[in-house]
Design a protein around this motif. Structure first.
Motif, PDB file in Angstrom:
ATOM      1  N   VAL A   1       0.842  -1.200   0.000  1.00  0.00           N
ATOM      2  CA  VAL A   1       0.000   0.000   0.000  1.00  0.00           C
ATOM      3  C   VAL A   1       0.881   1.256   0.000  1.00  0.00           C
ATOM      4  CG1 VAL A   1      -1.651   1.358   1.351  1.00  0.00           C
ATOM      5  CG2 VAL A   1      -1.961  -1.117   1.123  1.00  0.00           C
ATOM      6  N   CYS A   2       1.924   1.233   0.822  1.00  0.00           N
ATOM      7  CA  CYS A   2       2.834   2.384   0.907  1.00  0.00           C
ATOM      8  C   CYS A   2       3.565   2.612  -0.417  1.00  0.00           C
ATOM      9  CB  CYS A   2       3.849   2.168   2.029  1.00  0.00           C
ATOM     10  SG  CYS A   2       3.150   2.272   3.688  1.00  0.00           S
ATOM     11  N   LYS A   3       3.997   1.541  -1.044  1.00  0.00           N
ATOM     12  CA  LYS A   3       4.683   1.665  -2.334  1.00  0.00           C
ATOM     13  C   LYS A   3       3.743   2.221  -3.398  1.00  0.00           C
ATOM     14  CE  LYS A   3       8.187  -1.948  -1.662  1.00  0.00           C
ATOM     15  NZ  LYS A   3       8.647  -3.301  -2.046  1.00  0.00           N
ATOM     16  N   LEU A   4       2.478   1.782  -3.370  1.00  0.00           N
ATOM     17  CA  LEU A   4       1.485   2.290  -4.320  1.00  0.00           C
ATOM     18  C   LEU A   4       1.238   3.779  -4.089  1.00  0.00           C
ATOM     19  CD1 LEU A   4      -0.621   1.716  -6.545  1.00  0.00           C
ATOM     20  CD2 LEU A   4      -2.259   1.187  -4.715  1.00  0.00           C
ATOM     21  N   TYR A   5       1.118   4.164  -2.827  1.00  0.00           N
ATOM     22  CA  TYR A   5       0.903   5.576  -2.461  1.00  0.00           C
ATOM     23  C   TYR A   5       2.038   6.447  -2.981  1.00  0.00           C
ATOM     24  CZ  TYR A   5       1.704   9.512   0.771  1.00  0.00           C
ATOM     25  OH  TYR A   5       2.002  10.732   1.319  1.00  0.00           O
ATOM     26  N   VAL A   6       3.269   6.055  -2.707  1.00  0.00           N
ATOM     27  CA  VAL A   6       4.426   6.838  -3.134  1.00  0.00           C
ATOM     28  C   VAL A   6       4.484   6.916  -4.662  1.00  0.00           C
ATOM     29  CG1 VAL A   6       6.957   6.919  -3.183  1.00  0.00           C
ATOM     30  CG2 VAL A   6       5.763   6.359  -1.051  1.00  0.00           C
TER      31      VAL A   6
END
Length: 234
Positions: A70-75
Protein backbone atom coordinates in the motif's frame (compact mmCIF):
# COMPACT_ATOMS: atom_id res chain seq x y z
CA UNK A 1 12.21 60.47 -15.98
CA UNK A 2 8.61 60.05 -17.11
CA UNK A 3 9.22 56.31 -17.47
CA UNK A 4 10.50 56.07 -13.90
CA UNK A 5 7.54 58.07 -12.57
CA UNK A 6 5.12 55.90 -14.55
CA UNK A 7 6.82 52.74 -13.28
CA UNK A 8 6.62 54.01 -9.71
CA UNK A 9 2.92 54.77 -10.15
CA UNK A 10 2.27 51.27 -11.48
CA UNK A 11 3.87 49.67 -8.43
CA UNK A 12 2.14 52.11 -6.11
CA UNK A 13 -1.20 51.13 -7.66
CA UNK A 14 -0.30 47.45 -7.34
CA UNK A 15 0.64 47.65 -3.65
CA UNK A 16 -0.54 50.77 -1.79
CA UNK A 17 -3.59 52.08 -3.66
CA UNK A 18 -6.90 51.06 -2.03
CA UNK A 19 -4.87 49.25 0.67
CA UNK A 20 -4.06 46.44 -1.76
CA UNK A 21 -1.13 45.40 0.42
CA UNK A 22 -3.70 43.74 2.69
CA UNK A 23 -4.37 41.20 -0.07
CA UNK A 24 -0.67 40.28 -0.12
CA UNK A 25 -0.65 40.00 3.68
CA UNK A 26 -3.65 37.67 3.51
CA UNK A 27 -1.84 35.66 0.84
CA UNK A 28 1.33 35.43 2.95
CA UNK A 29 -0.69 34.26 5.96
CA UNK A 30 -2.49 31.56 3.97
CA UNK A 31 0.71 30.45 2.23
CA UNK A 32 2.53 30.00 5.55
CA UNK A 33 -0.44 28.28 7.22
CA UNK A 34 -0.82 25.82 4.35
CA UNK A 35 2.93 25.15 4.20
CA UNK A 36 3.35 24.65 7.96
CA UNK A 37 0.42 22.26 8.45
CA UNK A 38 1.12 20.46 5.17
CA UNK A 39 4.74 19.78 6.13
CA UNK A 40 3.61 18.48 9.55
CA UNK A 41 1.15 16.14 7.83
CA UNK A 42 3.82 15.21 5.31
CA UNK A 43 6.34 14.33 8.03
CA UNK A 44 3.73 12.22 9.86
CA UNK A 45 2.86 10.29 6.68
CA UNK A 46 6.51 10.11 5.69
CA UNK A 47 7.55 8.58 9.01
CA UNK A 48 4.75 5.99 8.86
CA UNK A 49 5.56 4.99 5.28
CA UNK A 50 9.31 4.89 5.89
CA UNK A 51 8.95 2.78 9.04
CA UNK A 52 6.63 0.30 7.30
CA UNK A 53 9.04 -0.06 4.37
CA UNK A 54 11.99 -0.52 6.73
CA UNK A 55 10.27 -3.11 8.92
CA UNK A 56 8.88 -4.93 5.85
CA UNK A 57 12.40 -5.83 4.66
CA UNK A 58 12.77 -9.55 5.26
CA UNK A 59 9.45 -9.73 7.15
CA UNK A 60 7.08 -12.60 6.41
CA UNK A 61 4.20 -11.06 8.33
CA UNK A 62 1.31 -10.85 5.79
CA UNK A 63 -0.10 -7.65 7.36
CA UNK A 64 3.24 -5.84 7.18
CA UNK A 65 3.82 -7.03 3.62
CA UNK A 66 0.34 -5.79 2.62
CA UNK A 67 1.00 -2.40 4.26
CA UNK A 68 4.32 -2.23 2.43
CA UNK A 69 2.53 -2.71 -0.91
CA UNK A 70 0.00 0.00 0.00
CA UNK A 71 2.83 2.38 0.91
CA UNK A 72 4.68 1.67 -2.33
CA UNK A 73 1.49 2.29 -4.32
CA UNK A 74 0.90 5.58 -2.46
CA UNK A 75 4.43 6.84 -3.13
CA UNK A 76 4.30 5.76 -6.80
CA UNK A 77 0.91 7.36 -7.52
CA UNK A 78 1.68 10.65 -5.75
CA UNK A 79 5.11 11.05 -7.31
CA UNK A 80 3.83 10.17 -10.78
CA UNK A 81 0.91 12.63 -10.88
CA UNK A 82 1.05 16.46 -10.84
CA UNK A 83 0.11 18.28 -7.64
CA UNK A 84 -2.09 20.59 -9.76
CA UNK A 85 -4.28 17.60 -10.61
CA UNK A 86 -4.15 16.21 -7.06
CA UNK A 87 -5.51 19.41 -5.52
CA UNK A 88 -8.56 19.36 -7.82
CA UNK A 89 -9.25 15.70 -7.03
CA UNK A 90 -9.03 16.25 -3.26
CA UNK A 91 -11.10 19.45 -3.36
CA UNK A 92 -13.87 17.78 -5.36
CA UNK A 93 -13.71 14.38 -3.70
CA UNK A 94 -13.39 15.23 0.00
CA UNK A 95 -13.77 18.95 0.73
CA UNK A 96 -16.88 19.72 -1.28
CA UNK A 97 -18.47 22.12 1.24
CA UNK A 98 -18.03 25.87 0.95
CA UNK A 99 -15.09 27.63 2.64
CA UNK A 100 -13.15 24.38 2.92
CA UNK A 101 -10.57 25.29 0.27
CA UNK A 102 -7.70 25.91 2.69
CA UNK A 103 -8.26 22.48 4.31
CA UNK A 104 -8.23 20.89 0.86
CA UNK A 105 -4.93 22.63 0.12
CA UNK A 106 -3.34 21.52 3.41
CA UNK A 107 -4.48 17.93 2.83
CA UNK A 108 -3.29 17.88 -0.76
CA UNK A 109 0.15 19.34 -0.10
CA UNK A 110 0.52 17.21 3.04
CA UNK A 111 -0.24 13.99 1.14
CA UNK A 112 2.01 15.09 -1.72
CA UNK A 113 4.85 16.04 0.61
CA UNK A 114 4.48 12.78 2.54
CA UNK A 115 5.48 10.74 -0.52
CA UNK A 116 8.73 12.67 -0.89
CA UNK A 117 9.43 12.95 2.84
CA UNK A 118 9.03 9.18 3.19
CA UNK A 119 11.96 8.67 0.82
CA UNK A 120 14.05 11.21 2.75
CA UNK A 121 13.26 9.51 6.07
CA UNK A 122 13.79 6.03 4.60
CA UNK A 123 17.26 7.09 3.49
CA UNK A 124 17.88 8.49 6.96
CA UNK A 125 16.78 5.27 8.64
CA UNK A 126 18.90 3.16 6.31
CA UNK A 127 21.92 5.33 7.14
CA UNK A 128 21.76 3.95 10.69
CA UNK A 129 23.66 0.71 11.18
CA UNK A 130 21.13 -2.12 11.19
CA UNK A 131 23.19 -3.69 13.95
CA UNK A 132 21.59 -1.18 16.34
CA UNK A 133 18.18 -2.61 15.46
CA UNK A 134 19.45 -6.13 16.06
CA UNK A 135 21.08 -5.07 19.34
CA UNK A 136 17.74 -3.70 20.51
CA UNK A 137 16.06 -6.98 19.63
CA UNK A 138 18.69 -8.90 21.60
CA UNK A 139 17.79 -6.80 24.64
CA UNK A 140 14.18 -7.87 24.29
CA UNK A 141 12.89 -4.50 23.01
CA UNK A 142 9.89 -4.45 20.67
CA UNK A 143 10.25 -3.23 17.09
CA UNK A 144 8.20 -0.14 17.94
CA UNK A 145 10.39 0.76 20.92
CA UNK A 146 13.59 0.22 18.94
CA UNK A 147 12.33 2.42 16.11
CA UNK A 148 11.00 5.16 18.42
CA UNK A 149 13.85 5.29 20.93
CA UNK A 150 16.95 4.27 18.95
CA UNK A 151 16.59 4.47 15.17
CA UNK A 152 14.28 7.44 14.47
CA UNK A 153 16.00 10.01 16.75
CA UNK A 154 19.32 9.42 14.95
CA UNK A 155 17.71 9.31 11.49
CA UNK A 156 15.72 12.53 12.01
CA UNK A 157 18.85 14.36 13.15
CA UNK A 158 20.65 13.26 9.97
CA UNK A 159 17.88 14.40 7.63
CA UNK A 160 16.77 17.67 9.27
CA UNK A 161 18.47 19.78 6.55
CA UNK A 162 16.65 17.80 3.84
CA UNK A 163 13.34 18.25 5.68
CA UNK A 164 14.01 21.98 5.86
CA UNK A 165 14.56 22.07 2.11
CA UNK A 166 11.30 20.16 1.64
CA UNK A 167 9.50 22.88 3.62
CA UNK A 168 11.01 25.57 1.40
CA UNK A 169 9.99 23.64 -1.73
CA UNK A 170 6.49 23.23 -0.33
CA UNK A 171 6.11 27.00 0.11
CA UNK A 172 6.78 27.50 -3.60
CA UNK A 173 4.46 24.64 -4.60
CA UNK A 174 1.53 26.24 -2.74
CA UNK A 175 1.35 28.73 -5.61
CA UNK A 176 -1.10 26.32 -7.29
CA UNK A 177 -3.52 26.58 -4.33
CA UNK A 178 -5.17 29.51 -6.09
CA UNK A 179 -6.60 26.99 -8.56
CA UNK A 180 -9.24 26.09 -5.93
CA UNK A 181 -9.84 29.72 -4.87
CA UNK A 182 -7.38 29.85 -1.95
CA UNK A 183 -6.01 33.37 -1.59
CA UNK A 184 -2.30 32.64 -1.46
CA UNK A 185 0.41 35.10 -2.56
CA UNK A 186 0.06 34.21 -6.25
CA UNK A 187 -3.74 34.41 -6.20
CA UNK A 188 -3.55 37.79 -4.47
CA UNK A 189 -1.26 39.07 -7.22
CA UNK A 190 -3.60 37.76 -9.93
CA UNK A 191 -6.57 39.41 -8.23
CA UNK A 192 -4.82 42.77 -7.97
CA UNK A 193 -3.67 42.55 -11.58
CA UNK A 194 -7.28 42.03 -12.66
CA UNK A 195 -8.28 45.17 -10.71
CA UNK A 196 -5.50 47.43 -12.02
CA UNK A 197 -5.45 46.00 -15.56
CA UNK A 198 -1.68 45.85 -15.16
CA UNK A 199 -0.61 42.27 -14.38
CA UNK A 200 3.19 42.52 -14.26
CA UNK A 201 3.74 44.71 -11.16
CA UNK A 202 1.64 42.48 -8.86
CA UNK A 203 3.39 39.38 -10.21
CA UNK A 204 6.83 40.90 -9.60
CA UNK A 205 5.75 41.90 -6.09
CA UNK A 206 4.57 38.32 -5.45
CA UNK A 207 7.91 37.02 -6.76
CA UNK A 208 9.70 39.37 -4.36
CA UNK A 209 7.59 38.11 -1.44
CA UNK A 210 8.43 34.48 -2.24
CA UNK A 211 12.09 35.44 -2.58
CA UNK A 212 12.14 37.12 0.84
CA UNK A 213 10.37 34.18 2.51
CA UNK A 214 12.63 31.58 0.91
CA UNK A 215 15.85 33.51 1.58
CA UNK A 216 14.78 34.08 5.19
CA UNK A 217 14.01 30.40 5.73
CA UNK A 218 17.24 29.37 3.98
CA UNK A 219 19.18 31.64 6.34
CA UNK A 220 17.42 30.16 9.39
CA UNK A 221 18.03 26.65 8.08
CA UNK A 222 21.72 27.41 7.63
CA UNK A 223 21.98 28.74 11.19
CA UNK A 224 20.21 25.64 12.50
CA UNK A 225 22.54 23.32 10.56
CA UNK A 226 25.62 25.11 11.96
CA UNK A 227 24.27 24.84 15.50
CA UNK A 228 23.50 21.16 14.94
CA UNK A 229 27.01 20.56 13.61
CA UNK A 230 28.50 22.42 16.59
CA UNK A 231 26.51 20.27 19.03
CA UNK A 232 27.90 17.12 17.37
CA UNK A 233 31.43 18.26 18.13
CA UNK A 234 30.77 18.63 21.85
Amino acid sequence: MDYILNLGQRYYDAFFADARYTAYLEGIKNTLIISLFAVLLGVLLGVLVAVVKYVAKGSKNPVIRFLDKVCKLYVTVIRATPVYLQIFIIANLIFTARNMEIYAAITCFGINSGAYVSEIIRAGIESIDRGQFEAGQSLGLSQGTIMKSIILPQAIKNILPALGNEFITLIKETAVAGAIAVTDVTKAAQYIGSRTWDVLPPLFIAAGIYLIIVLGLTKLLGMFERRLAASDHH
